[in-house]
Design a protein around this motif. Structure first.
Motif, mmCIF file in Angstrom:
data_model
loop_
_atom_site.group_PDB
_atom_site.id
_atom_site.type_symbol
_atom_site.label_atom_id
_atom_site.label_comp_id
_atom_site.label_asym_id
_atom_site.label_seq_id
_atom_site.Cartn_x
_atom_site.Cartn_y
_atom_site.Cartn_z
ATOM 1 N N LEU A 1 8.824 9.067 -2.988
ATOM 2 C CA LEU A 1 9.073 10.419 -2.492
ATOM 3 C C LEU A 1 9.600 11.287 -3.627
ATOM 4 N N HIS A 2 8.986 12.461 -3.791
ATOM 5 C CA HIS A 2 9.480 13.438 -4.769
ATOM 6 C C HIS A 2 9.882 14.688 -3.997
ATOM 7 N N SER A 3 11.178 14.929 -3.943
ATOM 8 C CA SER A 3 11.707 16.041 -3.161
ATOM 9 C C SER A 3 13.108 16.368 -3.639
ATOM 10 N N ASN A 4 13.483 17.627 -3.501
ATOM 11 C CA ASN A 4 14.860 18.049 -3.778
ATOM 12 C C ASN A 4 15.559 18.499 -2.505
ATOM 13 N N ASP A 5 15.012 18.085 -1.368
ATOM 14 C CA ASP A 5 15.587 18.409 -0.065
ATOM 15 C C ASP A 5 16.143 17.115 0.534
ATOM 16 N N GLU A 6 17.469 17.017 0.585
ATOM 17 C CA GLU A 6 18.098 15.789 1.078
ATOM 18 C C GLU A 6 17.738 15.517 2.535
ATOM 19 N N ASN B 1 0.850 -1.199 0.000
ATOM 20 C CA ASN B 1 0.000 0.000 0.000
ATOM 21 C C ASN B 1 0.886 1.250 0.000
ATOM 22 N N VAL B 2 1.518 1.511 -1.155
ATOM 23 C CA VAL B 2 2.617 2.483 -1.245
ATOM 24 C C VAL B 2 2.108 3.930 -1.289
ATOM 25 N N PRO B 3 2.483 4.750 -0.309
ATOM 26 C CA PRO B 3 2.160 6.175 -0.392
ATOM 27 C C PRO B 3 3.245 6.911 -1.174
ATOM 28 N N VAL B 4 2.865 8.008 -1.834
ATOM 29 C CA VAL B 4 3.851 8.855 -2.497
ATOM 30 C C VAL B 4 3.668 10.279 -1.965
ATOM 31 N N TYR B 5 4.747 10.836 -1.450
ATOM 32 C CA TYR B 5 4.715 12.199 -0.921
ATOM 33 C C TYR B 5 5.361 13.153 -1.905
ATOM 34 N N ILE B 6 4.629 14.217 -2.261
ATOM 35 C CA ILE B 6 5.168 15.272 -3.106
ATOM 36 C C ILE B 6 5.521 16.441 -2.204
ATOM 37 N N ASP B 7 6.799 16.636 -1.996
ATOM 38 C CA ASP B 7 7.294 17.673 -1.097
ATOM 39 C C ASP B 7 7.208 19.045 -1.773
ATOM 40 N N LYS B 8 7.200 20.079 -0.985
ATOM 41 C CA LYS B 8 7.109 21.445 -1.535
ATOM 42 C C LYS B 8 8.325 21.807 -2.380
ATOM 43 N N THR B 9 9.434 21.058 -2.226
ATOM 44 C CA THR B 9 10.639 21.333 -3.015
ATOM 45 C C THR B 9 10.681 20.549 -4.320
ATOM 46 N N ALA B 10 9.665 19.725 -4.580
ATOM 47 C CA ALA B 10 9.680 18.864 -5.756
ATOM 48 C C ALA B 10 9.493 19.658 -7.041
ATOM 49 N N ASN B 11 9.992 19.101 -8.115
ATOM 50 C CA ASN B 11 9.659 19.597 -9.458
ATOM 51 C C ASN B 11 8.293 19.009 -9.781
ATOM 52 N N VAL B 12 7.245 19.783 -9.557
ATOM 53 C CA VAL B 12 5.881 19.257 -9.592
ATOM 54 C C VAL B 12 5.522 18.688 -10.958
ATOM 55 N N ASN B 13 5.825 19.419 -12.026
ATOM 56 C CA ASN B 13 5.473 18.933 -13.367
ATOM 57 C C ASN B 13 6.075 17.550 -13.623
ATOM 58 N N LYS B 14 7.363 17.418 -13.308
ATOM 59 C CA LYS B 14 8.059 16.155 -13.542
ATOM 60 C C LYS B 14 7.543 15.066 -12.608
ATOM 61 N N ALA B 15 7.321 15.427 -11.339
ATOM 62 C CA ALA B 15 6.864 14.455 -10.348
ATOM 63 C C ALA B 15 5.496 13.892 -10.718
ATOM 64 N N VAL B 16 4.566 14.785 -11.082
ATOM 65 C CA VAL B 16 3.212 14.324 -11.408
ATOM 66 C C VAL B 16 3.214 13.421 -12.631
ATOM 67 N N LYS B 17 3.979 13.777 -13.649
ATOM 68 C CA LYS B 17 4.050 12.927 -14.845
ATOM 69 C C LYS B 17 4.561 11.536 -14.482
ATOM 70 N N MET B 18 5.607 11.479 -13.658
ATOM 71 C CA MET B 18 6.138 10.180 -13.235
ATOM 72 C C MET B 18 5.099 9.383 -12.454
ATOM 73 N N ILE B 19 4.405 10.052 -11.562
ATOM 74 C CA ILE B 19 3.426 9.364 -10.710
ATOM 75 C C ILE B 19 2.289 8.799 -11.554
ATOM 76 N N VAL B 20 1.790 9.579 -12.500
ATOM 77 C CA VAL B 20 0.702 9.106 -13.351
ATOM 78 C C VAL B 20 1.193 7.974 -14.262
ATOM 79 N N ASP B 21 2.372 8.129 -14.840
ATOM 80 C CA ASP B 21 2.926 7.062 -15.686
ATOM 81 C C ASP B 21 3.123 5.780 -14.883
ATOM 82 N N SER B 22 3.575 5.935 -13.653
ATOM 83 C CA SER B 22 3.812 4.767 -12.800
ATOM 84 C C SER B 22 2.496 4.104 -12.404
ATOM 85 N N LYS B 23 1.517 4.927 -12.042
ATOM 86 C CA LYS B 23 0.226 4.388 -11.595
ATOM 87 C C LYS B 23 -0.510 3.678 -12.728
#
Length: 510
Positions: free
Chosen positions: A376-381, A220-242
């Motif tokens: 996890l989609h984030s650019n904050d280490e 039951n995998v959650p995906v967190y989109i952090d405020k530092t993420a590249n949203v356009n890229k993250a969302v495309k990956m998430i939809v393609d993956s789903k």
């Protein structure tokens, strides 16, 4: 008289196990080079058949996407082969000249493999490759809804193996699978290890069989989109993956958790990528399709498209809809959008900050995905490391597609179709299962340290140590003299000897 279907299935299983046991007696005499030649031939043959096997799987099960199953077959064949081809699995596999230890591999024997309906051909290819690479035989129980495509994949592997020199019978399968046959296969006295991929009940049966077993838990995998993420890229990956193979991979994202600061742009990008947001009335209809019986997933939606599921629910969605999404703020077995859905359906949760995001993700994992994976989609280490340390999962997939990234397609993880969940998920390992999990290792160890072993002291019957010190000897002498004086005025040697022996025995027995 025709055999009962269950009896026929059990008899077929027993015959496959018998033949595999005969075959491994020959196979275990093969060299590493012979084994590797067989494995390579199988991988190449399966790779060549990737598309035809994908079509068979979709036609038979009604699940997934041909083009995506083709990719999974390619990963399960040549992708896995590339990951294991250089592994030593036969004879001496390692030496340590400093510690003077030589490690020698030896196989388990015959492995029972349970194959799921969601990934029937890729999993069959993968398990066959890693089993034979480790010099084992294999007997496969396909899912009843995916018999033909699974058996076809096994036939392709078997023909390639025999062509390369493998003994007949090394790869076996059941063409009339039943739960009774699968259960007896796992309990068969000539089965030495179990590789179980399937529902929770089946995995529990594998662990309770009394045999060593590798099983995997739900994801039951959650995906967190952090405020530092590249949203356009993250969302495309998430939809393609789903939408990859319509969500049939257990590592696929199941719920989105988004930081409030980027929620609006995330929703916009989801819509741009084919997401349809359900209103409250539509949400209720889809909930009844996800889980007609609360707490249980409806198998009819697994691997189906978003448009098909919408039609099943009696709602209209635009042509080209890829994902159905509903905003949610509750988590529980009776909350259909929060469970593992294995289809292109998302719950969307909103977090005010990272701490709340962690709380939501943890609750989703505790509901049914502990030990598996988190995306996890984030650019904050700092955020990445925080999730990596605190979340009870075995894989953290960062800025990639979780579905295929967990299996090693887009990451440096070992290519595998069986992903261990570790102690978080009640599994024996948290690894991506591969060939080295299917060998035993004996060790030849030379002495490299000198140890001085002290001589044992004398003990009484009660186990109390008694050392004859100088004082003890003096006491014995005095006792003997008193005994001599009492017995006689002359010192008879035999009498003295007898008295000494008697006094010492009394002393030691005190």
């Amino acid at each position: 008289m025709e055999l009962d279907y269950d009896l026929k299935s059990i008899q077929e299983m027993r015959e496959a196990v018998r033949r595999a046991n005969e075959a491994i007696l020959k196979f275990q005499e093969f060299s590493q080079e012979q084994v590797d030649r067989i494995v390579k031939n199988m991988a190449e043959a399966a790779y060549q058949a990737s598309e035809s096997l994908a079509r068979l799987a979709v036609d038979e099960t009604g699940m997934g996407v041909v083009e995506h199953k083709k990719i999974k077959n390619e990963l399960g064949s040549m992708g896995v082969y590339e990951a294991i081809k250089d592994q030593k699995t036969v004879g001496v596999i390692r030496t340590d000249p400093v510690k003077k230890i030589t490690e020698v591999a030896y196989p388990f024997g015959v492995i029972a493999c349970i194959i799921p309906t969601t990934n029937p051909t890729s999993t069959a290819i993968f398990k066959t490759l890693i089993s034979l690479k480790a010099q084992n035989g294999i007997v496969v129980s396909p899912h009843p809804s995916a018999v033909n495509c699974t058996v076809e994949a096994l036939k392709i592997c078997n023909e390639a193996a025999v062509e390369a020199g493998a003994p007949e019978g090394l790869i076996g399968w059941i063409t009339t699978p039943t739960m009774a046959a699968a259960t007896q296969l796992m309990q068969h006295h000539d089965i030495n290890l179990i590789l179980a991929t399937g529902g929770g009940g089946l995995v529990r049966a594998a662990y309770s069989s009394g045999k060593p077993a590798y099983g995997v838990g739900p994801g039951n995998v959650p995906v967190y989109i952090d405020k530092t993420a590249n949203v356009n890229k993250a969302v495309k990956m998430i939809v393609d993956s789903k939408t990859f193979d319509n969500g049939t991979i257990c590592a696929t994202e199941q719920s989105i958790v988004v930081h409030r600061n980027i929620k609006e742009i995330t929703i916009r990008e989801l819509k741009n990528n084919g997401a349809y947001f359900l209103n409250e009335a539509e949400k209720a209809k889809v909930e009844n399709i996800i889980s007609p019986v609360k707490g249980k997933l409806n198998p009819a939606i697994v691997g189906r498209t978003a448009e098909t599921i919408a039609e099943m629910a009696g709602i209209e969605v635009p042509n080209g809809t890829r994902i159905l999404i509903s905003e949610e703020n509750r988590i529980g077995k009776d909350i259909p959008f929060s469970i593992e859905k294995l289809s292109p359906i998302f719950a969307l949760y909103t977090a005010d900050d990272v701490e709340e995001a962690k709380t939501i993700c943890l609750a989703l994992l505790n509901l049914g995905g502990r030990g598996h994976s988190l995306s996890l989609h984030s650019n904050d280490e700092t955020v990445v490391n925080m999730f990596g340390i605190e979340m009870p999962v075995s894989r953290i997939l960062v800025n990639t597609l979780a579905s295929i990234g967990a299996a090693g397609a887009t990451t440096g993880l070992t290519a595998s179709m069986t992903l261990g969940c570790g102690s978080y998920g009640g599994n024996i390992t948290s690894d991506n299962i591969t060939a080295h999990h299917l060998i035993n290792i004996k060790r030849i160890a030379y002495g490299i340290k000198d140890v001085s072993i002290p001589k044992p002291s004398k003990y009484t019957k009660e186990g109390i140590q008694q050392n004859l010190t100088t004082d003890s000897v003096d006491q014995i002498v005095k006792q003997v003299i008193r005994e001599v004086d009492m017995k006689s005025t002359s010192a008879d040697p035999d009498l003295v000897s007898q008295l000494v022996k008697s006094v010492i025995e009394k002393y030691q027995n005190q």
